[in-house]
Design a protein around this motif. Structure first.
Motif, short mmCIF file in Angstrom:
data_model
loop_
_atom_site.label_atom_id
_atom_site.label_comp_id
_atom_site.label_asym_id
_atom_site.label_seq_id
_atom_site.Cartn_x
_atom_site.Cartn_y
_atom_site.Cartn_z
N ASP A 9 -64.56 86.28 15.17
CA ASP A 9 -63.74 85.62 14.15
C ASP A 9 -62.53 86.51 13.85
OD1 ASP A 9 -62.74 84.95 11.46
OD2 ASP A 9 -64.49 83.63 11.35
N PRO A 10 -61.31 85.97 13.89
CA PRO A 10 -60.11 86.79 13.68
C PRO A 10 -60.08 87.50 12.32
CG PRO A 10 -59.51 84.51 14.22
CD PRO A 10 -61.01 84.59 14.18
N ARG A 11 -60.82 86.99 11.35
CA ARG A 11 -60.86 87.63 10.03
C ARG A 11 -61.56 88.98 10.06
NH1 ARG A 11 -63.74 82.99 6.77
NH2 ARG A 11 -64.87 83.03 8.73
N THR A 183 -72.27 82.94 15.68
CA THR A 183 -71.88 81.82 14.82
C THR A 183 -72.56 81.91 13.45
OG1 THR A 183 -71.54 80.36 16.70
CG2 THR A 183 -71.93 79.30 14.60
N ASN A 184 -73.81 82.34 13.45
CA ASN A 184 -74.59 82.33 12.22
C ASN A 184 -74.63 83.65 11.46
OD1 ASN A 184 -75.51 79.54 12.28
ND2 ASN A 184 -76.51 80.15 14.17
N LEU A 185 -74.00 84.69 12.01
CA LEU A 185 -73.97 85.98 11.30
C LEU A 185 -72.84 85.99 10.28
CD1 LEU A 185 -74.49 88.87 13.89
CD2 LEU A 185 -76.00 88.21 12.04
N GLU A 186 -73.11 86.60 9.16
CA GLU A 186 -72.08 86.81 8.14
C GLU A 186 -71.00 87.73 8.71
OE1 GLU A 186 -71.79 89.07 3.81
OE2 GLU A 186 -73.72 88.93 4.84
N ILE A 187 -69.75 87.44 8.43
CA ILE A 187 -68.65 88.32 8.86
C ILE A 187 -68.65 89.51 7.92
CG2 ILE A 187 -66.16 88.56 9.16
CD1 ILE A 187 -66.08 85.51 9.54
#
Length: 193
Positions: A9-11, A183-187
């Motif tokens: 995720d780019p964030r 997909t399911n891991l917290e960023i």
């Protein structure tokens, strides 16, 4: 080249840059665990000469990376801190296919190690391109190159002990599993994975 099905995720890089001390601490433990994992494979499969021949230099490199990250922490006046649970690796390990031949079980371990190296390589590439700290950009660029080589080592070893078609099929299954985990891991900005 890495074949990961889902990019980071780019964030993540923005969050990570704000928590660079935590990233470095987590990174140090990732390197230590990588060296330990290779040692464990060598010990569990002592009869596999090719495995030993390929992984012994990886152990040395991972331990050298651990020392490099420790020096980076010291340079910044930061302490190592305590190890953290790596939810990413926990979920990968929970996805191991049990049963099958000894070679297939070895393959499962090799695939997990390859995934960890590939994801680390991808994250180091992002850090080397996106963060503001020029010293860390260079640091992570150097590590990115090494991690890519390690990823290839694990896949090549799987092909050494398993049929190529099996490796291709199971590797694709692992790539799907890994994408689902990501997909399911917290960023989180305090973890490499």
């Amino acid at each position: 080249m890495l074949g990961l099905k889902l990019p980071t995720d780019p964030r993540w890089v923005n969050i990570a840059e704000k928590n660079i001390a935590e990233i470095l601490i987590d990174h140090a433990y990732c390197e230590q665990k990588a060296a330990s994992s290779c040692i464990s494979l060598i010990i569990q499969y002592p009869e596999r000469e090719k495995l030993r021949e390929v992984l012994m230099p990886v152990v040395s490199e991972e331990w050298a990376h651990f020392r490099m990250v420790i020096r980076e922490l010291e340079k910044r006046g930061l302490a190592l801190g305590k190890p953290r649970k790596d939810e990413y690796v926990i979920q990968l390990n929970a996805s191991i296919r049990h049963g099958g031949t000894k070679d297939q079980q070895l393959g499962e371990r090799l695939f997990i190690n390859a995934l960890i190296e590939a994801r680390s390589c991808e994250r180091f590439r992002i850090l080397s391109q996106e963060i503001q700290d020029d010293s860390l950009k260079e640091f992570y660029h150097e590590l990115m190159i090494s991690e890519a080589g390690h990823y290839v080592n694990f896949i090549d070893l799987a092909k050494e002990y398993l049929p190529v078609e099996y490796v291709k099929q199971r590797w694709n299954e692992w790539l799907e599993i890994e994408a689902n985990i990501i997909t399911n891991l917290e960023i989180r900005g305090d973890r490499v994975h």
